[in-house]
Scaffold this active site. Structure first.
Site, PDB file in Angstrom:
ATOM      1  N   SER A 197       0.843  -1.345  -0.149  1.00 45.94           N
ATOM      2  CA  SER A 197      -0.106   0.013  -0.105  1.00 45.94           C
ATOM      3  C   SER A 197       0.826   1.131  -0.041  1.00 45.94           C
ATOM      4  CB  SER A 197      -0.909  -0.075   1.190  1.00 45.94           C
ATOM      5  OG  SER A 197      -0.244   0.024   2.437  1.00 45.94           O
ATOM      6  N   HIS A 211      -2.876   7.256  -4.237  1.00 47.93           N
ATOM      7  CA  HIS A 211      -2.971   6.162  -3.286  1.00 47.93           C
ATOM      8  C   HIS A 211      -3.042   4.940  -3.978  1.00 47.93           C
ATOM      9  CE1 HIS A 211      -5.860   3.268  -1.530  1.00 47.93           C
ATOM     10  NE2 HIS A 211      -4.920   3.077  -0.463  1.00 47.93           N
ATOM     11  N   VAL A 368       0.063   1.250  14.833  1.00 45.72           N
ATOM     12  CA  VAL A 368      -0.716   2.319  14.352  1.00 45.72           C
ATOM     13  C   VAL A 368      -0.047   3.417  13.503  1.00 45.72           C
ATOM     14  CG1 VAL A 368      -1.911   4.388  15.192  1.00 45.72           C
ATOM     15  CG2 VAL A 368      -2.022   2.334  16.575  1.00 45.72           C
TER      16      VAL A 368
END
Lengths: 407, 407
Positions: A197, A211, A368
């Site tokens: 990603s 993205h 995170v």
């Protein structure tokens, strides 16, 4: 030597740069990190956290938006050691070939694409990515490459994540909606997931955010052969200022990649992208779209790996010409402020609506920083901001509220 | 004349300033807006949206975090005209007295407190709030007061919202967990909700962000008498730099207010606050807490109105001395950057975890600008940021991970 060492190009480098090896040459328990004096102090200070990071990773998920592929209840991350051990042995002894399991071929492909993309972006920016590479003790791992406060990019992240885990019964039931071959009579199923990603936020408000995310998921029988499997992914563009020629070029490049594999893909996946990246509470799209697909198993895995590879190959040709035209354009303070407001909308989508982010944050011991790597370095919210009538800002909003066909 | 006109104090004022009347003197269909040349251009341009705003409000919810009081399925906003009409007539003919229904007394109280707080904050900042006041055609309405890019405040919002609506059956079932007197055999119940919510984000990183929200909810029988009712609210502090003396003063002032009404309140509501404002995925609290309560109906409504009023009265004494000490302190660029990262955490809590925000955004035709007024003007996210060992930033994190008793 547990990882490939790149000699640093920058004269200010204090440490040799490390980059994770291709999957075919990996060793276990790699945790490496490099930083450069050209990085901002905040990035440098992050190197102090290496020990804490290694501990967190060994217990947690490090997926970023990879995890969009696992809807419903959280997977457990106890390791199905046999398959991951067998995969590791195979990588060590034979490397990854066309005869290897799809798991290893996908992992090998995304690792290669990560390296290609990072190297291309470093050429554009002139600064280096900070690289965190790790393996999880019983199989899987990841590599996060992040560049903050670059010359061209405000923030750029290109992440790989590979997970071996166990799907609990509830998750199996949820996935059966799309994958009837899943065996719902068992308590849990071993699964594998691998994805790449990437989010790039350029500094110049004329240069769009982009993205992408490509991923492969499979559940495994006890002998390591796949039972259910599917591919997912997508690439999408989020401009603050809309240049029609950029939107057309971006969509056309993606359409060409789709058309080489299936004449229906672009149309279906363009619509899916518009539907997915929709900020419902604002009644507007996050950006001008691209392609998005999930649960894709309508061809042989071989063909879908080729399709995913082609999509990833199309990224640099789709984006770099746009970036090249926009990254040095002059802009006003007001235009920079508008970009910051659009960054705020990006944050709203990712934190409120993105299923992958929600899933990642709800997993046990989430990494995170990898999941929220997608957030911009800076964002802004103003009360009752409204673009002037007839302005470029107003035109962008009009297009975001009424998605267009660009090709 | 549909609203009270304040003559402007600023020599640069282009329009007279409007402020909504106290509830006892309100007229219907008021939509007013004022702005000042001292406001930043982005705020001024918002005045162009007045028509769109009026339309949106007439159809929508304008609640901000007021809506934390309505868990579960969304309420419908079709108006129970009879009660709101009767309330309006009573306000017009008799004003609001101690004998008025609690609905009108709460509305009157929060409107008065909004005005007190806004006037006190304007004295501190030196700039004026932009005021949007409106009524919904069939009863209820709101007033948003927002100050952006002030001298002291980066962003400050003080909002009132009053809603008359119908609770659908599912929402009734959900609320019965806390309110057994609710009649679950009917398809819908008329309800009333009124609340004041406020968020202040000062510019100086040494000056803490503060939030409060006080609200009253009731369901109504056909004759307008209340069936179930409750109060909710809270006040909490979110520093970027922790001064123990500030935390102690803030908590002590709130504790004094609580203790005047019930010796158990502070202890219970302090814990509730720590539990509610918890950023689960970060394993840290949003701030250093304060008080938080909901579904409160353990005393006579009269007593709980007095308690809520006392809590609101305690806000300025709890916060202004802190602000006064911190607003002009010197600070470094690094300290400002740390504040921006903490603002990012504030955004994460509000968009991911806050039930009121989620409820508001999921309501039909939400007034997004009022709901997201709580977000800071600017925020930042850095990959793998970690404070230096022994630093003040590290100490704050330690306290956020292990909430303390301050009094």
């Amino acid at each position: 030597m547990s990882s490939r060492i790149f000699s640093s190009r920058g004269s200010g480098a204090r440490l040799a740069r490390t980059f994770s090896k291709p999957a075919s040459q990996q060793q276990e328990h790699t945790v490496s990190r490099a930083f450069f004096t050209s990085a901002p102090s905040s990035v440098q200070s992050a190197s102090q956290t290496i020990t804490r990071l290694a501990l967190a990773i060994s217990a947690g998920l490090a997926a970023g938006s990879l995890v969009t592929l696992i809807p419903g209840p959280s997977p457990q991350l106890c390791e199905p050691a046999s398959t991951s051990e067998a995969d590791k042995a195979q990588k060590r002894e034979n490397g990854v070939t066309e005869n290897s399991p799809m798991r290893l071929r996908m992992e090998s492909m995304i690792r290669a694409k990560q390296q290609e993309i990072v190297e291309a972006l470093e050429k554009v920016d002139g600064k280096r990515f900070v690289v965190d590479a790790w393996e999880r003790p019983a199989g899987g791992g990841g590599t996060s490459c992040v560049l903050q406060n670059g010359n061209v990019f405000e923030k750029a992240g290109v992440n790989i994540s590979v997970v071996y885990g166990k799907l609990p019964h509830k998750a199996i039931l949820s996935m059966r909606a799309h994958h009837k071959s899943l065996n719902a009579s068992v308590d849990s199923i071993d699964f594998f997931a691998a994805g790449l990603s990437m989010v790039l936020h350029p500094k110049n408000p004329m240069a769009p955010t982009v993205h992408l995310n490509y991923r492969y998921f499979e559940t495994m029988n006890e002998d390591g052969t796949p039972s259910a499997w599917w591919f997912g992914g997508g690439t999408d563009l989020t401009p603050s200022y809309l240049f029609d020629e950029d939107a057309i070029h971006f969509h056309k490049t993606l359409k060409d990649a789709c058309d080489r594999h299936d004449p229906t893909y672009y149309h279906r996946f363009k619509k899916w992208c518009d539907d997915y990246f929709y900020i419902k509470h604002r009644n507007e799209s996050r950006g001008i779209g691209g392609i998005f697909f999930d649960d894709l198993d309508d061809k042989e895995p071989e063909q879908l790996l080729a399709f995913s590879t082609d999509c990833l190959n199309s990224f640099l040709p789709a984006y770099l010409p746009i970036l090249s035209k926009r990254k040095d354009m002059p802009f006003t303070l007001e235009e920079k402020e508008w970009q910051q407001l659009r960054r705020g909308r990006y944050v709203e989508f990712n934190l409120i609506h993105d299923r992958g982010t929600a899933f990642g944050l709800n997993a046990p011991n989430p990494r995170v920083d990898s999941i929220l790597m997608s957030l911009p370095l800076t964002a802004s919210w103003q009360y009752m901001h409204s673009p002037k009538a007839g302005s470029r800002e107003e035109r962008l909003l009009e297009v975001l509220k009424n998605p267009r066909d660009w090709v």
